[in-house]
Design a protein around this motif. Structure first.
Motif, mmCIF file in Angstrom:
data_model
loop_
_atom_site.group_PDB
_atom_site.id
_atom_site.type_symbol
_atom_site.label_atom_id
_atom_site.label_comp_id
_atom_site.label_asym_id
_atom_site.label_seq_id
_atom_site.Cartn_x
_atom_site.Cartn_y
_atom_site.Cartn_z
ATOM 1 N N ASP A 11 32.606 27.934 0.811
ATOM 2 C CA ASP A 11 31.190 27.601 0.877
ATOM 3 C C ASP A 11 30.870 26.716 -0.320
ATOM 4 N N PRO A 12 30.553 25.435 -0.116
ATOM 5 C CA PRO A 12 30.320 24.543 -1.257
ATOM 6 C C PRO A 12 29.115 24.935 -2.088
ATOM 7 N N ALA A 13 28.190 25.670 -1.496
ATOM 8 C CA ALA A 13 26.980 26.054 -2.238
ATOM 9 C C ALA A 13 27.260 27.141 -3.270
ATOM 10 N N THR A 14 28.222 28.026 -2.973
ATOM 11 C CA THR A 14 28.475 29.168 -3.860
ATOM 12 C C THR A 14 29.866 29.152 -4.479
ATOM 13 N N GLY A 15 30.778 28.418 -3.870
ATOM 14 C CA GLY A 15 32.168 28.470 -4.315
ATOM 15 C C GLY A 15 32.926 29.640 -3.739
ATOM 16 N N GLY A 16 32.244 30.493 -2.969
ATOM 17 C CA GLY A 16 32.905 31.647 -2.363
ATOM 18 C C GLY A 16 33.573 31.290 -1.052
ATOM 19 N N TYR A 17 34.379 32.219 -0.551
ATOM 20 C CA TYR A 17 35.133 31.983 0.675
ATOM 21 C C TYR A 17 34.660 32.907 1.796
ATOM 22 N N VAL A 18 34.605 32.347 3.002
ATOM 23 C CA VAL A 18 34.309 33.117 4.211
ATOM 24 C C VAL A 18 35.454 32.851 5.180
ATOM 25 N N ARG A 19 36.378 33.795 5.267
ATOM 26 C CA ARG A 19 37.573 33.648 6.090
ATOM 27 C C ARG A 19 37.696 34.868 7.000
ATOM 28 N N ASP A 20 36.798 34.966 7.960
ATOM 29 C CA ASP A 20 36.829 36.083 8.898
ATOM 30 C C ASP A 20 38.084 36.020 9.766
ATOM 31 N N ALA A 21 38.555 37.189 10.178
ATOM 32 C CA ALA A 21 39.706 37.260 11.069
ATOM 33 C C ALA A 21 39.444 36.501 12.355
ATOM 34 N N TRP A 22 40.403 35.702 12.790
ATOM 35 C CA TRP A 22 40.388 34.950 14.043
ATOM 36 C C TRP A 22 39.330 33.840 14.063
ATOM 37 N N SER A 23 38.742 33.516 12.911
ATOM 38 C CA SER A 23 37.808 32.398 12.813
ATOM 39 C C SER A 23 38.605 31.103 12.672
ATOM 40 N N PRO A 24 37.946 29.944 12.795
ATOM 41 C CA PRO A 24 38.668 28.685 12.573
ATOM 42 C C PRO A 24 39.367 28.634 11.218
ATOM 43 N N ALA A 25 38.726 29.173 10.170
ATOM 44 C CA ALA A 25 39.374 29.188 8.854
ATOM 45 C C ALA A 25 40.640 30.032 8.879
ATOM 46 N N ASP A 26 40.571 31.190 9.514
ATOM 47 C CA ASP A 26 41.729 32.068 9.599
ATOM 48 C C ASP A 26 42.860 31.406 10.384
ATOM 49 N N LEU A 27 42.521 30.742 11.470
ATOM 50 C CA LEU A 27 43.542 30.075 12.277
ATOM 51 C C LEU A 27 44.196 28.939 11.497
#
Length: 390
Positions: A11-27
């Motif tokens: 997340d560019p606004a916070t620098g944190g990561y959102v990597r939910d299971a089976w999400s595009p990021a996870d894939l």
């Protein structure tokens, strides 16, 4: 090696990561894992629960391997090291073994477990729980995320076969020993003045859902005397959890709340809150939850529970000697749950290596580990793997 992962789910606004299971990021992260395995000539397989395995050598029930690794998913707005450090260090440790000219006597594997954090469906360590049979497939498939999609839905959307999930004895038989490297989620190693430590125990911990029910109504036209507002008993529950935790010598957190219907100009009809409770003593954790349940006018449901994990003493001490160099590495208890704990509970010989976290902050964008400590962790892990696979 962490650099290619730095942008995924960030997340560019916070620098944190959102990597939910089976999400595009996870894939995308799964593709990265497959690429790293291929570059090293590892045999890649995905078990029926979505866990990934890269093998140096061919494991079998007669010749199980030594496995290391962790996970790549994250909590919402999490840090860069929780999980990925263990996977990256696993690949780096294999590189170091090959550079040393080591020929393992048994297969060596790198694992990436699915949905360790439980951020999407509410059950932590889902991949390892399904693998070991500690989570029933029927319950898992019916779990819903915040958008109402079930695990079955999202696995199908990702091209997997959800009806095949469940205990996987074939995969379990390939694991002779599992060692997970992880950034420390606390400041024990700072106190010890050491870059690397070993886990002794994992505190018992669980999650409970509290549903406070009321009557939805208009915020401007409903008299105070006529209101049935579930926000009020919920608000009382939060400090009560803190006070009871102090009384019982445990920790308790209300970190997730869902208000329905969620309108600024409406009295809620339902407030759902999730309690996370942990502590060194199982009875004390249970007593906290029992006392809070007795006080709160809510429907309460236990969503997950992990009993105390005491890692195998002989394996723990062996790791401490090998990972610590001239002086055995310190042995630490932790309040954080891990896939290594799930495997240990299921009877798989398991252990953990911790890498120092200078602030102790975790599950936050401020999570950090120094480069030198990460490198010390890789060397320690390689030494452990070399010792275990002789």
């Amino acid at each position: 090696m962490l650099e290619p992962l730095a942008h995924v789910g960030r997340d560019p606004a916070t620098g944190g990561y959102v990597r939910d299971a089976w999400s595009p990021a996870d894939l995308e992260l799964r593709e990265w894992f497959a690429g790293e395995a291929a570059r090293r000539g590892l045999g890649l397989r995905e078990d029926r629960n979505g866990n990934l395995w890269g093998w140096w050598g061919d494991p079998s029930p007669r010749r199980p391997g030594v496995v290391t690794g962790s996970h790549l998913d994250s909590v919402r707005q999490g840090g860069a090291y929780d999980g990925p450090l263990g996977v990256v260090s696993a690949f780096a440790a294999l590189d170091l073994l090959k550079a040393r000219g080591v020929t393992p006597a048994v297969p060596v594997g790198v694992a990436c477990f699915t949905d360790e954090e439980g951020a999407r469906f509410g059950v932590p360590c889902m991949g390892s729980r399904l693998l070991t049979g500690l989570l029933e497939p029927e319950r898992a498939l019916g779990l819903k995320d915040d958008d109402g999609d079930t695990l079955a839905d999202v696995m199908t959307g990702a091209g997997r076969r959800p009806r095949t999930i469940g205990r996987d004895d074939e995969t379990l038989a390939m694991i002779g020993t599992f060692v997970e490297l992880h950034v420390e989620q606390g400041r024990g190693l700072v106190t010890e003045g050491r870059p690397v430590g070993v886990a002794g125990t994992i505190w018992p911990h669980g999650r409970w859902r509290f549903d406070f029910r009321g009557r939805a109504d208009h915020a401007g036209t409903t008299r105070l005397a006529d209101r049935d507002d579930p926000m009020l008993p919920f608000a009382r529950m939060v400090p009560a959890a803190r006070e009871l935790a102090a009384r019982h010598g445990v920790v308790a957190t209300v970190g997730k709340v869902r208000v329905s219907p969620g309108n600024a100009n409406a009295i809620p009809g339902l407030v759902s809150a999730w309690l996370d409770a942990r502590g060194p003593d199982e009875a004390a954790v249970r007593a906290l939850v029992a006392d809070l349940t007795a006080e709160a006018p809510a429907d309460v449901r236990e969503e997950s529970w992990t009993p105390v994990v005491a890692f195998d003493v002989a394996l723990r001490d062996r790791l401490a000697r090998v990972a610590g160099g001239d002086t055995p590495a310190p042995i630490l208890a932790t309040g954080a749950g891990h896939d290594a704990g799930i495997l240990a509970t299921a009877g798989v010989p398991s252990a953990m290596v911790f890498v120092r976290n200078p602030t102790g902050v975790s599950h936050s964008p401020d999570e950090h580990a120094e480069q030198a400590d990460c490198e010390a962790g890789v060397v320690a892990l390689a030494n452990v793997l070399e010792d275990l696979c002789r």
